[in-house]
Design an enzyme around this catalytic site. Structure first.
Site, mmCIF file in Angstrom:
data_model
loop_
_atom_site.group_PDB
_atom_site.id
_atom_site.type_symbol
_atom_site.label_atom_id
_atom_site.label_comp_id
_atom_site.label_asym_id
_atom_site.label_seq_id
_atom_site.Cartn_x
_atom_site.Cartn_y
_atom_site.Cartn_z
ATOM 1 N N HIS A 131 0.868 -1.180 0.000
ATOM 2 C CA HIS A 131 0.000 0.000 0.000
ATOM 3 C C HIS A 131 0.913 1.240 0.000
ATOM 4 O O HIS A 131 2.032 1.170 0.503
ATOM 5 C CB HIS A 131 -0.829 -0.067 1.282
ATOM 6 C CG HIS A 131 -1.923 0.942 1.417
ATOM 7 N ND1 HIS A 131 -1.692 2.244 1.767
ATOM 8 C CD2 HIS A 131 -3.262 0.818 1.258
ATOM 9 C CE1 HIS A 131 -2.863 2.883 1.837
ATOM 10 N NE2 HIS A 131 -3.827 2.045 1.521
ATOM 11 N N ASP A 209 2.930 -4.678 8.202
ATOM 12 C CA ASP A 209 1.706 -3.904 8.010
ATOM 13 C C ASP A 209 0.540 -4.883 8.179
ATOM 14 O O ASP A 209 0.321 -5.744 7.336
ATOM 15 C CB ASP A 209 1.736 -3.278 6.613
ATOM 16 C CG ASP A 209 0.404 -2.649 6.217
ATOM 17 O OD1 ASP A 209 -0.599 -2.824 6.943
ATOM 18 O OD2 ASP A 209 0.367 -1.983 5.164
ATOM 19 N N GLN A 212 -4.789 -5.227 6.920
ATOM 20 C CA GLN A 212 -5.793 -6.190 6.462
ATOM 21 C C GLN A 212 -5.797 -7.435 7.347
ATOM 22 O O GLN A 212 -6.838 -7.944 7.742
ATOM 23 C CB GLN A 212 -5.521 -6.607 5.008
ATOM 24 C CG GLN A 212 -5.583 -5.469 4.001
ATOM 25 C CD GLN A 212 -6.973 -4.862 3.883
ATOM 26 O OE1 GLN A 212 -7.978 -5.539 4.072
ATOM 27 N NE2 GLN A 212 -7.039 -3.579 3.589
ATOM 28 N N LYS A 235 -10.757 -1.190 10.440
ATOM 29 C CA LYS A 235 -10.924 -2.336 9.549
ATOM 30 C C LYS A 235 -11.331 -3.581 10.321
ATOM 31 O O LYS A 235 -11.572 -4.632 9.745
ATOM 32 C CB LYS A 235 -9.628 -2.592 8.792
ATOM 33 C CG LYS A 235 -9.272 -1.468 7.832
ATOM 34 C CD LYS A 235 -8.251 -1.925 6.822
ATOM 35 C CE LYS A 235 -7.464 -0.785 6.223
ATOM 36 N NZ LYS A 235 -8.186 -0.039 5.196
#
Lengths: 416, 132
Positions: A131, A209, A212, A235
Site C-alpha cells: 500500500h 503492516d 488487512q 478495519k
C-alpha cells in the site's frame, strides 16, 4: 474443516447481521450489499454503544485528573491497552502504542527508528504489493537519509516471489524489511513467519503492516517474532481514528520520541525535556479516548466470535467468490485464483468495462465495492492496468451477497 | 434508478467510438492530467489555425464517463477561439453527460475540461473545486 468444504452451499453470516445497524438499510429500494470491508468495516451496536456510553457517563481527559471521572476514563483507556496486548499476544501492554491508524504507525517507525538507524547506502526492503502507506514513508526517509529502496517482486499469479525475497535478503543485507501481512489488492498472505526468520538471520529489523491481516486472522506477534506491527481499528469493527503500533520493548526503549507535547514527557524545562516511559513516550496530546474504548469493544466482539472462526469464514467466502467469478469469462481476478493463503479482498477487471463504471453500475443495485488503484499504484503498474474493482467481505458477509454481486456484474457487462 | 439514466446509448457510443482520439504530431498546445483518486489520465493536443482550433486529439486511459466526456468536449472545441474555449463551463459538460451523475463521478466527467482549462488555456487552479 467442515466450513472449508463449502463451495456451492449457502454460507451464512458469521456475526449476527442484526448486530450491525447499518446493514439493515436499503439503497435505492434494494438491500445494501456491503463489499468494501477491506477499505473500512462496519460497526456492531456494541462498539457504537460503548463509545456513546463513554461520552454519556464517563468522559474526562485521561491521566493526572485527580477526580472520579478522569480516573475512570484513564482506567478504561489503559485497560483497553491490555485487551489489545492480549489480542495480538504481546508480552506487555507497554509494547502497545496508540496511533491514528496503520499509516501513522508506519510513519512513526520511519521518523523515529528510521531516522536514528537508517543511513546513507543502507537498504530498506519492501515488496511490490505494498500500500502507498508502506512505500511513501520510506521514500521520504530515503530522501533524507540516502537509503536505497529495494522491492521483492510479485509473480504473474499475484503472489510474492519468495525465492526472490530470500535472494534479496542475502544480497542486500537490508537494515529494515517492511511488508504487508495481507495485500489489500491481491488478498495474498505471504509466509510471514519464515520471511521474518530469514530477515533476522540477515540482521534486519522487521516491520509488518497488519492493516488487512489483523482484522481477519489470529495474530501472534511472539510467534511471528516481528519487531513492529501496525494496524488500524476501523478495519476490524472498531471506529476510525484509532490504530495500534506494536513494538518489541527493547527497540521502543531505544527509539527517540515521535511527536512532542503533553503526556509524552517526564519533565520539561526551558531548554530541555526528558521523555515519559513506555508507552506514553509515543503518545503526545489528548488521545482518541472514545475510539480506544470503541476499539476494545470491537476486539471483545471479535474474540467472542473467535478469530479462528473469523478466518474460516473469510476463507469460505473467498473460495465461494473466486468460484463464482470464474464462471464469468470476461472477468479476470488480479491475484491468485485459488483461495489458499489469500484473504477476502478480491480484485478483478472486466473486459470492456472500466472498474469505475462497474462500481457505479453495481451501486445501482445497492452493492458497494471499491474501484481504483487501492493506494497501490506500483502494483497496478506491475500488472499493467489502470485500476481494478475490489469486492471484500468480512464477518457479516454471506454467499447470497456474492451471488448478488455476480448477477449485477452480468447485468453491467450486458450494458457495455 | 435505471442503469441507462447514466450510461445512455449516447454516452456508450462516445465511449465505444470516441471522436478525436489519438495524438497530434505537432500540437501547438499539449497537456496531460490525471485524476489522482483513480489514476485515470487524459492527454490533449491542440492545433490552432487563424486563431481557431483546427484540430484536437485526446488520448488516455479511463472509464466510460471520462472517455465519453473527452470525446464530447473535443467535439465542442473544434472551430472555437481561445476566448470561446474559456466559455465552456462545467455545467456544459455535466449537462451533456447527464443530469444524475453523482459527486463521485463528476471528477471523471470533468477531467478533460481540467486538461483544457489548466493545461491548454493555462488557467490557475480553482480552490476547493470539488465542494460545489
Amino acid at each position: 474443516m467442515a466450513v472449508r468444504k463449502v463451495s456451492a452451499a449457502h454460507i451464512a453470516s458469521l456475526a449476527p447481521r442484526e448486530d450491525f445497524p447499518i446493514l439493515a438499510q436499503t439503497i435505492r429500494g434494494v438491500p445494501l450489499v456491503f463489499l468494501d470491508s477491506a477499505a473500512s468495516s462496519q460497526k456492531p451496536h456494541e462498539v457504537i454503544d460503548a463509545m456513546s456510553r463513554y461520552y454519556e457517563t464517563s468522559h474526562a481527559n485521561v491521566h493526572r485528573g485527580a477526580y472520579f471521572l478522569s480516573e475512570q476514563a484513564s482506567a478504561s483507556y489503559e485497560n483497553a491497552r491490555i485487551t489489545i496486548a492480549k489480542f495480538i499476544h504481546a508480552r506487555s501492554a507497554k509494547e502497545i502504542i496508540y496511533t491514528r491508524n496503520t499509516t501513522e504507525g508506519l510513519n512513526l517507525i520511519a521518523q523515529t527508528w528510521g531516522l536514528q538507524n537508517i543511513h546513507s547506502g543502507d537498504v530498506i526492503l519492501l515488496t511490490e504489493m505494498e500500500h502507498h502507506s508502506n512505500i511513501v514513508p520510506w521514500q521520504m526517509l530515503a530522501q533524507r537519509s540516502g537509503a536505497k529502496l529495494v522491492y521483492t517482486p510479485v509473480t504473474d499469479e499475484g503472489r510474492l516471489d519468495i525465492e526472490a525475497y530470500y535472494r534479496l535478503v542475502c544480497e542486500h543485507a537490508p537494515k529494515l524489511i517492511s511488508f504487508s501481512l495481507m495485500s489489500n489488492v491481491l488478498g495474498v498472505i505471504p509466509p510471514a513467519k519464515e520471511m521474518i526468520a530469514a530477515a533476522h538471520s540477515a540482521g534486519a529489523v522487521v516491520l509488518c503492516d497488519g492493516a488487512q491481516f489483523t482484522a481477519h486472522y489470529p495474530t501472534d506477534v511472539r510467534d511471528l517474532d516481528c519487531d513492529f506491527l501496525a494496524f488500524s481499528g476501523h478495519k476490524m469493527l472498531g471506529p476510525t481514528g484509532i490504530g495500534v503500533l506494536y513494538g518489541k520493548r527493547a527497540l521502543l526503549e531505544e527509539m527517540p520520541p515521535f511527536l512532542g507535547g503533553g503526556d509524552m514527557i517526564h519533565e520539561v524545562h526551558l531548554q530541555s525535556f526528558s521523555t515519559a516511559e513506555l508507552p506514553w513516550k509515543f503518545e503526545a496530546g489528548t488521545p482518541a479516548i472514545a475510539e480506544v474504548i470503541g476499539l476494545e469493544a470491537a476486539i471483545l466482539y471479535l474474540q467472542r466470535l473467535q478469530m479462528t472462526r473469523v478466518a474460516e469464514h473469510d476463507h469460505a467466502i473467498t473460495k465461494y467468490a473466486l468460484n463464482r467469478l470464474s464462471e464469468l469469462p470476461w472477468a479476470h481476478v488480479i491475484g491468485p485464483a485459488s483461495a489458499e493463503d489469500r484473504g477476502a479482498a478480491i480484485s478483478f477487471t472486466i473486459d470492456g468495462l472500466h472498474p469505475h463504471d462497474a462500481a457505479t453500475l453495481l451501486d445501482r443495485d445497492g452493492i458497494a465495492v471499491r474501484a481504483g488503484h487501492h493506494c497501490a499504484q506500483p502494483l497496478m503498474e506491475r500488472f499493467n492496468i489502470p485500476a481494478t474493482a475490489r469486492a471484500s467481505g468480512y464477518v457479516y458477509t454471506t454467499s447470497n451477497e456474492i451471488d448478488a454481486l455476480i448477477e449485477s456484474l452480468k447485468k453491467a457487462h450486458a450494458v457495455f | 434508478m435505471a442503469i441507462d439514466d447514466l450510461y445512455r446509448e449516447y454516452i456508450l457510443e462516445h465511449y465505444r467510438s470516441p471522436h478525436n482520439k489519438g495524438d497530434l504530431l505537432q500540437p501547438d498546445k499539449y497537456a496531460a492530467y490525471s485524476n489522482p483518486l483513480c489514476g485515470d489520465r487524459i492527454q490533449m493536443g491542440v492545433q490552432f489555425q487563424d486563431g481557431k482550433v483546427a484540430d484536437v486529439r485526446f488520448n488516455g486511459n479511463g472509464c466510460a464517463i471520462s472517455q465519453a466526456a473527452a470525446s464530447i468536449l473535443t467535439d465542442m472545441m473544434l472551430g472555437k477561439t481561445p476566448e470561446e474555449l474559456r466559455q465552456i463551463s462545467r455545467d456544459d459538460i455535466l449537462e451533456m453527460i447527464g443530469p444524475d451523475i453523482g459527486p463521485a463521478r463528476q471528477k471523471c466527467a470533468l477531467l478533460s475540461l481540467d486538461v483544457l482549462r489548466k493545461g491548454i488555456l493555462g488557467e490557475p487552479e480553482a480552490e476547493d473545486e470539488e465542494l460545489d
